[in-house]
Design an enzyme around this catalytic site. Sequence first.
Site, PDB file in Angstrom:
ATOM      1  N   GLU A   1       0.832  -1.201   0.000  1.00  0.00           N
ATOM      2  CA  GLU A   1       0.000   0.000   0.000  1.00  0.00           C
ATOM      3  C   GLU A   1       0.867   1.252   0.000  1.00  0.00           C
ATOM      4  O   GLU A   1       0.462   2.295  -0.515  1.00  0.00           O
ATOM      5  CB  GLU A   1      -0.938  -0.004   1.211  1.00  0.00           C
TER       6      GLU A   1
ATOM      7  N   HIS B   1       6.666 -26.572   2.269  1.00  0.00           N
ATOM      8  CA  HIS B   1       5.806 -27.591   1.671  1.00  0.00           C
ATOM      9  C   HIS B   1       4.706 -26.953   0.832  1.00  0.00           C
ATOM     10  O   HIS B   1       3.690 -27.586   0.553  1.00  0.00           O
ATOM     11  CB  HIS B   1       5.215 -28.471   2.768  1.00  0.00           C
TER      12      HIS B   1
ATOM     13  N   LYS C   1     -14.125   1.539  -3.666  1.00  0.00           N
ATOM     14  CA  LYS C   1     -15.090   1.931  -2.636  1.00  0.00           C
ATOM     15  C   LYS C   1     -16.158   2.857  -3.214  1.00  0.00           C
ATOM     16  O   LYS C   1     -17.338   2.752  -2.860  1.00  0.00           O
ATOM     17  CB  LYS C   1     -14.367   2.606  -1.468  1.00  0.00           C
TER      18      LYS C   1
END
Length: 547
Positions: free
Chosen positions: A352, A383, A511
């Site tokens: 960000e 893994h 938004k």
Amino acid sequence: MPDPTTLSAWAALAAHAPTLSDQPLRVLFDADPDRFARFHLRFEDLVLDYSKNRITGETMALLADLARQSGVEARRDAMFAGEPINTTEGRAVLHVALRDPTPTPVLVDGADVKPAIAAVLAHMEAFSEAVRSGAWTGATGKAITDVVNIGIGGSDLGPVMVVEALKAYAKPGLRVHFVSNVDGTHIAETLKGLSPETTLFLVASKTFTTQETLTNAHTARDWLVGALGEPAVARHFAALSTNAKAVSAFGIDTANMFEFWDWVGGRYSLWSAIGLPIAISVGFANFRALLDGAHAMDTHFREAPIERNLPVILGLLGVWYGDFLGARAQAVLPYDQYLHRLAAYLQQADMESNGKRTTLDGKTVAYATGAVLFGEPGTNGQHSFYQLIHQGTSLIPCDFIAPAISHNPLGRHHAILLSNFLAQTEALMRGKTEAEARAELAAQGLAGEALEALLPHKVFPGNRPTNAILVKRLDPRTLGMLIALYEHKIHVQATVWNINAYDQWGVELGKQLAKAILPELEDATISPAHDSSTNGLIALYREFSAG
């Protein structure tokens, strides 16, 4: 700040990079038995080993030149002086002041912010100790057993990471939960098994208008009021906010509102009132130790020369890989289960901050900036995605982080964990040549076509760069140093790239569009007016949700 590509150091690094192609790391180590001694730094009980990077002394000298030519020192000093280096929002960037215990004034618009910081810290100390001691009780007189922090982004990721990292210091019998996602499942699952009589909610929103946070807060309020009645809200909610009017309208006593300021960015806010759940979980003395560790790293960042400055070195190495060697991702790999949320926290802090394409003077960059950051605690990642790091086609520099001493010394667990920590950095550096793989397969009894068929799959190219950060133990002070190390690394990179690490305009567009779409989901009589894909998905949502 200058365009980095116009700097002589940038040109010199571009010319230097190809010269390392015939000097893989295993060759550099074999040729220099003192390589570790030359390329590691120790600060208190934190050691950075950066010897397993694709660097030589010349590389580091050129990177130091780049830092100086980019103005890293001047911009660092401007931040600490309270200058408005967040230029797009006209704000100072002073999370560092939150953890500065010295009496030296820090001025913002001519006013010293230190007294206000001290007042909030004192308020946090009194409140957190009251909750921990049982002096703070709910509406029915019972002590608090569960604290639910409701926030999102910086109001969640930092506190949850630290609370998890310092679980060894948590008060037994006092549980701290975090709710961030607006998906109702998150708060529904959190509230299961909690008692309204013994639950305290912390609503973390600077403006007290954040959609996700307020949606969850109102759901929590309804749950509480349904059990204990309206007057109980004041005993079961506190606010981490600056909007006293909205906090009061919610039913929270403003005496239990904890302020922070617009010069504290969300992703740098765990040191502020946003850190209240940390103080409640581990105690204010440990919260103060966290701040003190960060301040120690701040002092190192301000005072150490570029060539021996941990955040500067980490930042410059990231620039080296991203802009000169083509890396587009970075892995953060903590070999400590307590740090299992560190990568998620650093994703926000780094991506960000430096996920920007526009320079400070409004031009589009002509070079790479922030990388994709990911990670998992070891040995889980081994893994999972280490296969790609070892034998894939992408260059992914890795930061390995581990404590020498475990809080849980069970049998051989920690020795096995640390053997993997060390082995992975060596394996990524050295790799396995075709000759070594051939000898290994032959020793296993393979020969002829069977050996030749398997051989190419057993070769590891090596030359994969890593940093190793080893600390004595994971305690509040060390964690504070570690977090501040990465904060300042991000700052250094933003300075070199001539971008603003302290705004986040990229989160706004989605938004804005969501506000337009929400009524279209709730009212089928509204005709959506979007692209065909979005319109089609809205129609499908209406069809499916209708049953």
